[in-house]
Design a protein around this motif. Structure first.
Motif, PDB file in Angstrom:
ATOM      1  N   GLU A 155      58.836  19.191  27.351  1.00  0.00           N
ATOM      2  CA  GLU A 155      57.903  20.078  28.051  1.00  0.00           C
ATOM      3  C   GLU A 155      58.648  21.037  28.981  1.00  0.00           C
ATOM      4  OE1 GLU A 155      55.778  16.940  26.197  1.00  0.00           O
ATOM      5  OE2 GLU A 155      57.482  16.824  27.574  1.00  0.00           O
ATOM      6  N   SER A 158      60.239  23.704  26.813  1.00  0.00           N
ATOM      7  CA  SER A 158      59.220  24.642  26.322  1.00  0.00           C
ATOM      8  C   SER A 158      58.813  25.615  27.419  1.00  0.00           C
ATOM      9  CB  SER A 158      57.998  23.864  25.825  1.00  0.00           C
ATOM     10  OG  SER A 158      58.337  23.003  24.757  1.00  0.00           O
ATOM     11  N   SER A 159      58.642  25.107  28.631  1.00  0.00           N
ATOM     12  CA  SER A 159      58.254  25.959  29.753  1.00  0.00           C
ATOM     13  C   SER A 159      59.349  26.981  30.073  1.00  0.00           C
ATOM     14  CB  SER A 159      57.960  25.093  30.980  1.00  0.00           C
ATOM     15  OG  SER A 159      57.664  25.882  32.100  1.00  0.00           O
ATOM     16  N   TRP A 241      57.201  24.398  22.525  1.00  0.00           N
ATOM     17  CA  TRP A 241      55.738  24.552  22.435  1.00  0.00           C
ATOM     18  C   TRP A 241      55.283  25.462  23.570  1.00  0.00           C
ATOM     19  CZ3 TRP A 241      52.809  23.454  18.430  1.00  0.00           C
ATOM     20  CH2 TRP A 241      51.421  23.622  18.577  1.00  0.00           C
ATOM     21  N   PRO A 245      48.646  23.617  25.755  1.00  0.00           N
ATOM     22  CA  PRO A 245      49.047  22.219  25.557  1.00  0.00           C
ATOM     23  C   PRO A 245      47.984  21.456  24.767  1.00  0.00           C
ATOM     24  CG  PRO A 245      48.358  22.617  27.831  1.00  0.00           C
ATOM     25  CD  PRO A 245      48.424  23.957  27.164  1.00  0.00           C
ATOM     26  N   ARG A 249      46.241  13.338  24.266  1.00  0.00           N
ATOM     27  CA  ARG A 249      47.582  12.797  24.036  1.00  0.00           C
ATOM     28  C   ARG A 249      47.886  12.803  22.536  1.00  0.00           C
ATOM     29  NH1 ARG A 249      49.990   7.045  26.266  1.00  0.00           N
ATOM     30  NH2 ARG A 249      52.065   7.257  25.309  1.00  0.00           N
ATOM     31  N   TYR A 256      53.142  17.547  17.173  1.00  0.00           N
ATOM     32  CA  TYR A 256      53.705  17.642  18.518  1.00  0.00           C
ATOM     33  C   TYR A 256      54.573  16.429  18.829  1.00  0.00           C
ATOM     34  CZ  TYR A 256      53.959  18.660  23.534  1.00  0.00           C
ATOM     35  OH  TYR A 256      54.403  18.947  24.804  1.00  0.00           O
ATOM     36  N   ARG A 260      58.618  16.544  19.607  1.00  0.00           N
ATOM     37  CA  ARG A 260      59.153  15.989  20.863  1.00  0.00           C
ATOM     38  C   ARG A 260      60.198  14.919  20.571  1.00  0.00           C
ATOM     39  NH1 ARG A 260      54.774  14.191  25.016  1.00  0.00           N
ATOM     40  NH2 ARG A 260      54.254  12.780  23.304  1.00  0.00           N
TER      41      ARG A 260
END
Length: 462
Positions: A155, A158-159, A241, A245, A249, A256, A260
């Motif tokens: 995450e 991705s950010s 990604w 989002p 989950r 996804y 990951r």
């Protein structure tokens, strides 16, 4: 390697560290920054040590004469599982007719150098002839950037990419992979979208290559560009990604979840191992930066370079070092930022180039100072392809070894960053890619300030 051999190697390294006979130098540089040329030049310099005229060839390496260095050369590598740095092939290329620059690095390699000097110390074990070993690792510059992933979750990664997409869009448009990825369903099974995901990965890889061609530094993951032995591996099947989002989950086996997992495997099995092998025990660091190419890329590449090195150096430990800490908690106690390829500007522009380097790495330098050491800065040409001379009218110009190539004045270099100065530089500066110098078989490699670098790296160890 057997257990006994491993224990013996560890014991030998420990003894060398305690007696201050071994250092590891990390040459940190991006692709096409001059890293391989620098390692070649350092190795050639060591082979020159002890021969007639060596002190005159490296006048700024003052410790050379003070400690009566009598020999230098290539020693047996420490890790026989790692390919040796291709020094001989590099020298053959440089001294061929016509010469060519050494081939770009495509995998990890190592070289171990040795110099012998007369030690006049009075302490126990002092006096007589002593050896100092210097270990240097080479690696593709494309892989270096991956170090910033060490402490990033999928995450976070991705950010990070999402945050720079719009900034770099003027020079590298990522619309193709953005659109392909937008059609993926993060909660649906990978099996039902495998072909679409492969297309998105291919488009993302193409975008990374366009970023590299535009001169951008932050090109991650690096093995998407140069996969090496991991070509086709499952762990290269992911993209950041950057879209909304997942609404819930992601279940096991979903697209996804699989991306990951692939990212985590890449970070742990590829990047962490690379860091452990090449960087986790370095004592001194040279950061080589091609400032001129970065400046030619414009504001986007300039800013990208500063942010990249600031993020990279967060993965290294800086501070004072003792033999105890070098054994169990190694830190880098000397770092030098080097503006490479300074032979592409006239000598009067070197101070400006140095000031530009300082402004480019200001964030990274602050990170180093927080560890308690003060970085050094220099302009460097490890293998000079042009010489600066004065024309009859007093103008400085660059000369090459090639008949028919006229002397030329490339232009001025701004001493700091501003958008106006950068645009003036891009319009008026003639950045030429120089051919290697013409050398006879017994000629030394011409350089600018390689001896100053040797003094800073090794002087206190002699």
């Amino acid at each position: 390697m057997s257990v006994l051999s491993t224990i013996s190697d560890v014991a030998r390294r420990g003894r060398n560290i305690v007696l201050d006979r071994e250092i590891r130098v990390g040459v940190t540089g991006l692709s096409r920054g001059g890293k391989t040329a620098l390692i070649t030049a350092l190795t050639a310099a060591f082979q020159r040590f002890g021969s007639e005229g060596a002190a005159e060839a490296f006048p700024l390496f003052r410790e050379y004469g003070q400690h009566r260095i009598c020999y230098g050369g290539i020693a047996s590598v420490r890790d026989r599982a790692v390919p040796p740095f291709p020094f001989r092939q590099a020298m053959d290329s440089l001294k061929a007719s016509p010469p060519s620059w050494p081939s770009p690095t495509s995998d990890v390699s190592e070289i171990r150098l040795e110099l012998r000097y007369h030690d006049d110390g009075w302490w126990p074990g002092g006096g007589g002839l002593r050896s100092l070993y210097v270990d240097i690792w080479d690696y593709p510059g494309e892989w270096l950037l991956d170090l910033m992933l060490l402490d990033m979750s999928y995450e976070d990664f991705s950010s990070r990419i999402a945050g720079r997409l719009d900034r770099v869009r003027p020079v590298a448009d990522g619309s193709a992979w953005e659109q392909l990825g937008a059609g993926l369903d993060p909660l649906a099974s990978l099996e039902s979208q495998e072909r679409q995901m492969a297309a998105a990965v291919a488009a993302y890889t193409a975008w990374l290559k366009s970023c590299k061609e535009a001169g951008l530094a932050m090109v991650v993951p690096g093995r998407f560009i140069l996969p090496g032995i991991h070509a086709g591996a499952r762990l290269l099947q992911f993209v950041p990604w950057i879209w909304a989002p997942p609404a819930s989950r992601p279940p096991s086996g979903s697209l996804y979840d699989e991306m990951r997992r692939n990212y985590d495997a890449y970070r742990e099995k590829v990047v962490r191992r690379f860091y452990r092998e090449c960087f986790s025990h370095i004592d001194r660091q040279i950061v080589v930066i091609d400032c001129l190419n970065a400046l030619m890329g414009g504001a986007e590449t300039y800013t990208d370079l500063n942010e990249t090195f600031e993020a990279l150096l967060e993965n290294f430990a800086y501070g004072g070092s003792s033999w105890w800490s070098r054994l169990f908690s190694p830190k880098i106690d000397r770092l030098i930022f080097a503006a490479s390829k300074c032979d592409r500007v006239t000598n009067d522009e070197h101070p400006h180039m140095l000031s530009l380097l300082k402004s480019m790495v200001s964030g990274a330098a602050a990170r180093v100072r927080s560890g308690g050491i003060e970085p050094r800065y220099m302009t460097l040409s490890a293998i000079s392809a042009a010489r600066c001379r004065q024309l009859p009218d007093g103008q400085l110009a660059l000369f090459t070894d090639y008949p028919g190539e006229r002397p030329f004045y490339p232009g001025t270099v701004p001493d700091s960053w501003s958008r106006g100065d950068m645009e003036f530089f891009r319009r008026g500066f003639k950045l030429r890619e120089l051919r290697p110098p013409l050398l006879d078989l017994d000629d030394d490699l011409p350089h600018q300030r390689l001896d100053q670098l040797l003094s800073y790296l090794l002087g206190d160890k002699l």
